[in-house]
Write an enzyme that holds these catalytic residues in place. Sequence first.
Site, PDB file in Angstrom:
ATOM      1  N   GLU A 304      21.595 -19.706  66.230  1.00 21.67           N
ATOM      2  CA  GLU A 304      22.530 -18.206  66.292  1.00 21.67           C
ATOM      3  C   GLU A 304      21.830 -17.360  66.502  1.00 21.67           C
ATOM      4  O   GLU A 304      22.873 -16.681  66.285  1.00 21.67           O
ATOM      5  CB  GLU A 304      23.326 -18.462  64.507  1.00 21.67           C
ATOM      6  CG  GLU A 304      23.721 -19.458  64.485  1.00 21.67           C
ATOM      7  CD  GLU A 304      24.624 -19.069  62.652  1.00 21.67           C
ATOM      8  OE1 GLU A 304      24.666 -18.117  62.358  1.00 21.67           O
ATOM      9  OE2 GLU A 304      25.583 -20.021  62.207  1.00 21.67           O
ATOM     10  N   ASP A 383      27.678 -26.872  57.084  1.00 17.95           N
ATOM     11  CA  ASP A 383      27.498 -25.395  57.385  1.00 17.95           C
ATOM     12  C   ASP A 383      27.944 -25.104  55.827  1.00 17.95           C
ATOM     13  O   ASP A 383      29.515 -24.737  56.188  1.00 17.95           O
ATOM     14  CB  ASP A 383      27.572 -24.550  58.108  1.00 17.95           C
ATOM     15  CG  ASP A 383      27.732 -23.275  57.680  1.00 17.95           C
ATOM     16  OD1 ASP A 383      26.851 -23.403  56.321  1.00 17.95           O
ATOM     17  OD2 ASP A 383      27.741 -22.393  58.564  1.00 17.95           O
ATOM     18  N   GLU A 411      31.277 -18.730  50.989  1.00 15.37           N
ATOM     19  CA  GLU A 411      31.854 -18.490  52.335  1.00 15.37           C
ATOM     20  C   GLU A 411      32.851 -19.106  52.914  1.00 15.37           C
ATOM     21  O   GLU A 411      33.841 -18.632  53.440  1.00 15.37           O
ATOM     22  CB  GLU A 411      30.998 -18.404  53.614  1.00 15.37           C
ATOM     23  CG  GLU A 411      31.339 -18.159  54.678  1.00 15.37           C
ATOM     24  CD  GLU A 411      30.190 -18.663  55.678  1.00 15.37           C
ATOM     25  OE1 GLU A 411      28.623 -18.901  55.432  1.00 15.37           O
ATOM     26  OE2 GLU A 411      30.331 -18.181  56.977  1.00 15.37           O
TER      27      GLU A 411
HETATM   28  C1  GCV Z   1      23.513 -15.404  57.935  1.00 16.86           C
HETATM   29  C2  GCV Z   1      26.452 -19.602  58.687  1.00 16.86           C
HETATM   30  C3  GCV Z   1      27.070 -17.877  58.246  1.00 16.86           C
HETATM   31  C4  GCV Z   1      26.943 -17.181  58.688  1.00 16.86           C
HETATM   32  C5  GCV Z   1      25.173 -17.048  58.540  1.00 16.86           C
HETATM   33  C6  GCV Z   1      24.448 -18.418  58.389  1.00 16.86           C
HETATM   34  C7  GCV Z   1      23.072 -19.177  58.210  1.00 16.86           C
HETATM   35  O1  GCV Z   1      26.821 -20.013  60.099  1.00 16.86           O
HETATM   36  O2  GCV Z   1      29.141 -18.301  58.827  1.00 16.86           O
HETATM   37  O3  GCV Z   1      27.019 -15.832  58.223  1.00 16.86           O
HETATM   38  O4  GCV Z   1      24.202 -16.228  58.944  1.00 16.86           O
HETATM   39  O5  GCV Z   1      25.063 -19.772  58.315  1.00 16.86           O
HETATM   40  O6  GCV Z   1      23.112 -19.822  57.239  1.00 16.86           O
HETATM   41  O7  GCV Z   1      22.546 -18.269  58.398  1.00 16.86           O
END
Ligand code: GCV
Length: 697
Positions: A304, A383, A411
Amino acid sequence: MRRLRLSLLAFVSALALSANLSAETEAEAWLRYAPLPPELRKTYEPLPCQIVILGDSPVLKNAAHELVRGMGQMLGANPELHRGSSIVLGTFDQAHRLVPTLNPPEKLIADGYWLKATPIRGAPSFVITAVNDRGVLHGVFALLGKIARGESISTLDELQQPYAPIRWVNQWDNLDGSVERGYGGRSIFYADGKVRDDLSRASEYARLLASIGINGCTVNNVNAAPAVLAPDFIPQLRRIADVFRPWGVQLSLSVDLSSPKVIGGLDTFDPLDPRVAEWWRKKVDEIYREIPDFGGIVVKADSEGRSGPSAYKRTHADAANVIARALKPHGGIVFYRAFVYNHHLDWHDLKNDRAKAAYDNFHPLDGAFDDNAIVQIKNGPIDFQVREPASPLFAGLRRTNESIELQITQEYTGQQKQLCFLVPMWKEVLDFDMRVDGKSTPVKDLVAGSVFHRPLGGFAGVANVGLDANWLGSPLAMANLYGFGRLAWNPNLTSETIIDEWTQLTFGNDPLVVQTINRLQLESWHVYEDYTGPLGAGTLTNITGNHYDPAPMSSEENGWGQWHRADSHGIGMDRTMATGTGFIGQYPPEVQKLYETLDACPDNLLLFFHHVPYTHVLHLGKTVVQYVYDSHYDGAEQAAGFVPQWEKLEGHVDEERYRDILARFEFQAKEAVKWRDVICAWIFKLSHIPDNKGRVK
Ligand code: GCV
């Protein structure tokens, strides 16, 4: 041998004066120690009158104070305190010297404890003992939990051992005080780029964590600000470690792999460059000078948009090991996250599959990681969706330590605005049998390291508590934090046992209250799944925005790879080996057989593994499209039914929590209808197949 004696009576009267403000009560979570009803209180008489501490470490002293506090609050100033008897707290060697007849039923390991009712000098007494002070503290919390639930302790003889050495929480706190995917308020650690002056909440958090056996906490976001390693920041972090220490919780940090370059003044962060290795060594030494019990480092790299070893064509093992080697002399650990994937995938290519990324990246590196490195693997291959299969990577590392990463903060599961008790979901993953080499190898044993005899392993939970009085933004959501700790301690506990413990500790022992809350919590994941994501389709939430509202097409036609491939013909990702992305091939052969064919694949993961027409008939006997309609209507109806169930508790739960939770259930009922209508309309628009009950047309 130094013995410290605390009088229970003196402490009890001090506590009686303390005000019972509601914000304080909320913050106590499951450690309320509410006074027991008089008839229950009587069953604990006579009580030992003194606590004998065999040692003087901050953890032991804290354990003793906790015991006094808990017994005082729950049992009150008891006139029948038994004069000659004691509760003895100490490590086994010390306790054995005092009571030579003590013999635990099995060998204790670090952090485990033994609670034993035994006469000392003729007086009925209790011994709480362990191999380390942290274990004694865990034992104290266990004893207090028993009293809070009204269990008999008079013939106590109970030994408990943790399932795995690693039981950590991760906090995704940013230094500006925000918390990524946090729904419980601002950071308890930081404000305006600095560690907060007032760390009282951090200390209370450590107490909560200790009470459920958590032994480490990573205090900043995995999307780490390099500034966390700046020379002027490390002394600030020491203040957090100082408030954690008396609770036996080790502090750890997330770091940015490019730190040697970004804040270290080097022109590279290549993990194989000796200057970079030297930089990490010095930086880690600097941390240990400030925080001698520092736990370790978490790394998110090449994910990411984060920097990673790919910049220098190095492997993830190279990146993990350069930090592992710096930590090794101090006994520290590096957690290297397996959440590595390309978020610019070409969605036109039906063979592309984000689910394959963790295994593709890490399986080839099996055996290349140092012994103090752990690969931290999210429970599922995508995820934290409402339903995913277990990640195949759990079975793909034989010569590498691993840990499972679970998400406590909701989340994708209602963000604490909606009730979703995640323990039943986590248990499905932990109990899932990977059948490595055709043998029983459940995920819980793979991550604990017992299958391949790994030295390290365990559990990490992304908690993201905040400054809100109730920590996670909702009082009922705290069951997920409690449940994570309990499962990390013992994944064989049932969801029913865990929720029953939590409800009694949080709401008391009124049977109507306990039964109602237990039922609501235990039903909530399935209900949430029913009105949001059907048959393992994956996210139908708004993934480009808030990860909360329904927006089923937001995951399509972009590079993030959270696809469900719904179109006018059908829905689901073809991940088969025969015609699809081949993801199923990452599992051991017996698991492949479970998922590869439509005949064998369980309905609840059908759309995760297969692309099928809407008219495909499930094992259940319904078509996919009818299932979507029915499950969404059923789910919304059940969510609406939470309201009258809760209303029965009026007068049984304190007014403040009663009203607060009622409003939350009323809100959830509306949200469920919104979800139902958006998803049903969407499926109808795509499929043109009406609902056979006439609700969707
Ligand atoms: C901390 C998902 C979440 C992100 C998070 C990522 C991760 O994509 O939306 O906010 O980043 O996971 O676990 O690194």
